[in-house]
Design an enzyme around this catalytic site. Structure first.
Site, PDB file in Angstrom:
ATOM      1  N   TRP A  10      78.000 -25.571  56.714  1.00 13.22           N
ATOM      2  CA  TRP A  10      78.665 -26.114  57.913  1.00 13.22           C
ATOM      3  C   TRP A  10      79.155 -25.026  58.861  1.00 13.22           C
ATOM      4  CZ3 TRP A  10      82.073 -30.741  55.732  1.00 13.22           C
ATOM      5  CH2 TRP A  10      81.191 -31.748  55.271  1.00 13.22           C
ATOM      6  N   GLU A 168      66.074 -16.820  54.339  1.00 13.50           N
ATOM      7  CA  GLU A 168      66.339 -17.342  55.680  1.00 13.50           C
ATOM      8  C   GLU A 168      65.876 -16.333  56.730  1.00 13.50           C
ATOM      9  OE1 GLU A 168      69.703 -20.462  55.551  1.00 13.50           O
ATOM     10  OE2 GLU A 168      70.623 -18.515  55.770  1.00 13.50           O
ATOM     11  N   GLY A 174      68.888 -21.585  63.508  1.00 12.15           N
ATOM     12  CA  GLY A 174      69.513 -22.156  64.696  1.00 12.15           C
ATOM     13  C   GLY A 174      68.625 -22.129  65.933  1.00 12.15           C
ATOM     14  N   SER A 214      66.319 -23.774  60.499  1.00  9.26           N
ATOM     15  CA  SER A 214      65.876 -24.958  61.237  1.00  9.26           C
ATOM     16  C   SER A 214      65.224 -26.019  60.354  1.00  9.26           C
ATOM     17  CB  SER A 214      64.947 -24.565  62.389  1.00  9.26           C
ATOM     18  OG  SER A 214      65.633 -23.729  63.301  1.00  9.26           O
TER      19      SER A 214
HETATM   20  P1  PGA Z   1      69.957 -23.792  60.737  1.00 10.43           P
HETATM   21  O1  PGA Z   1      70.856 -22.746  59.900  1.00 10.43           O
HETATM   22  O2  PGA Z   1      69.487 -24.839  59.780  1.00 10.43           O
HETATM   23  O3  PGA Z   1      70.876 -24.332  61.794  1.00 10.43           O
HETATM   24  O4  PGA Z   1      68.822 -23.012  61.304  1.00 10.43           O
HETATM   25  C1  PGA Z   1      70.497 -22.337  58.623  1.00 10.43           C
HETATM   26  C2  PGA Z   1      71.520 -21.381  58.082  1.00 10.43           C
HETATM   27  O5  PGA Z   1      72.058 -20.572  58.860  1.00 10.43           O
HETATM   28  O6  PGA Z   1      71.817 -21.380  56.864  1.00 10.43           O
END
Ligand code: PGA
Length: 251
Positions: A10, A168, A174, A214
């Site tokens: 979050w 990631e 994001g 994402s």
């Molecule tokens: P996101 O973030 O799903 O909004 O791309 C993933 C994260 O930062 O763990």
């Protein structure tokens, strides 16, 4: 068989009331999700209340960070791993790229935080991932390997049972630009191969490697169809109970 993990990060969103509302709405929506572990990571100030409100549910609660310091002391603003455990959390996210990029986190601090987390018996969700320029320069695997080995430095076989790796790619966080399932699978397979070389085949086979960047209700299935993708760490799409529940119930 590795049990999948779907975790919601979050980030710095939601006042206490909003965190409670989302957590409570999520409870019935994921109550039948026996195929995966479900985790949410609210901000520190909401952890205790959210843990209390989720008692008896399958949803587990993670903190988004912890101190490298294991001993209580004069560390203004820091929160120790045992304090996180004390309020009911079971997991801690360490080394998120936002912490690496904006708050000076290094492979060394990620390693110390991972150890602090394991020391108190919690599970660490260790984040690694390359930046766009690094991928474009053909350095993605080298970067990921360095971050992986740095984070796991001097951990024991038993420690590894409480490690979840989150791959990631920074360029996918994001941005709405998910790695394709093929790109993600390729890096996950590389991470598992590296784990096999450094920690042994058995540990490599048992370790969950989740993808983040994402992830949305409409792309989770394509990602989860891959042999080495064991779940997801979800940011934006975890903020609404309904969309996060869709991701959890992707099957
Ligand atoms: P996101 O973030 O799903 O909004 O791309 C993933 C994260 O930062 O763990």
């Amino acid at each position: 068989m590795r049990k999948s993990v779907i975790a919601g990060n979050w980030k710095m969103y939601k006042l206490l009331g909003e965190a409670i509302e989302t957590a409570v709405s999520l409870k019935p929506l994921v109550a039948n999700a026996t195929h995966c572990e479900v985790i949410i990571a609210p901000v520190f100030t909401a952890l205790k209340t959210v843990c209390d409100r989720l008692e008896g549910s399958i949803i587990k609660v993670a903190a988004q960070d912890c101190s490298i310091e294991q001993k209580h002391g004069a560390h203004t603003g820091e929160i120790a791993a045992d304090m996180i455990k004390d309020v009911g959390c079971s997991h801690i996210i360490v080394g998120h790229s936002e912490r690496r990029q904006f708050y000076g986190e290094t492979d060394e601090t990620v390693n110390l935080k991972t150890k602090a987390c394991l020391e108190v018996g919690l599970t660490a969700i260790v984040c690694i991932g390359e930046k766009l320029a690094e991928r474009e320069a053909g350095e993605a695997e080298d970067i990921v390997k360095t971050q992986l080995l740095g984070a796991l430095d001097s951990l024991t076989v038993t420690d590894m049972e409480r490690i979840i790796i989150a791959y990631e790619p920074v360029w996918a966080i994001g941005t709405g630009q998910t790695a394709t399932p093929e790109q993600a699978q390729e890096m996950h397979a590389f991470i598992r191969k590296t784990l096999a070389e450094t920690q042994g085949k058995e540990i490599a086979e048992a370790t969950r490697i989740v993808y983040g960047g994402s992830v949305k209700p409409d792309n989770i299935k394509g990602l989860m169809n891959n042999a080495d993708i064991d779940g997801a760490l979800v940011g934006g799409a975890s903020l609404e109970a309904e969309s996060f529940a869709k991701i959890v119930n992707y099957k």
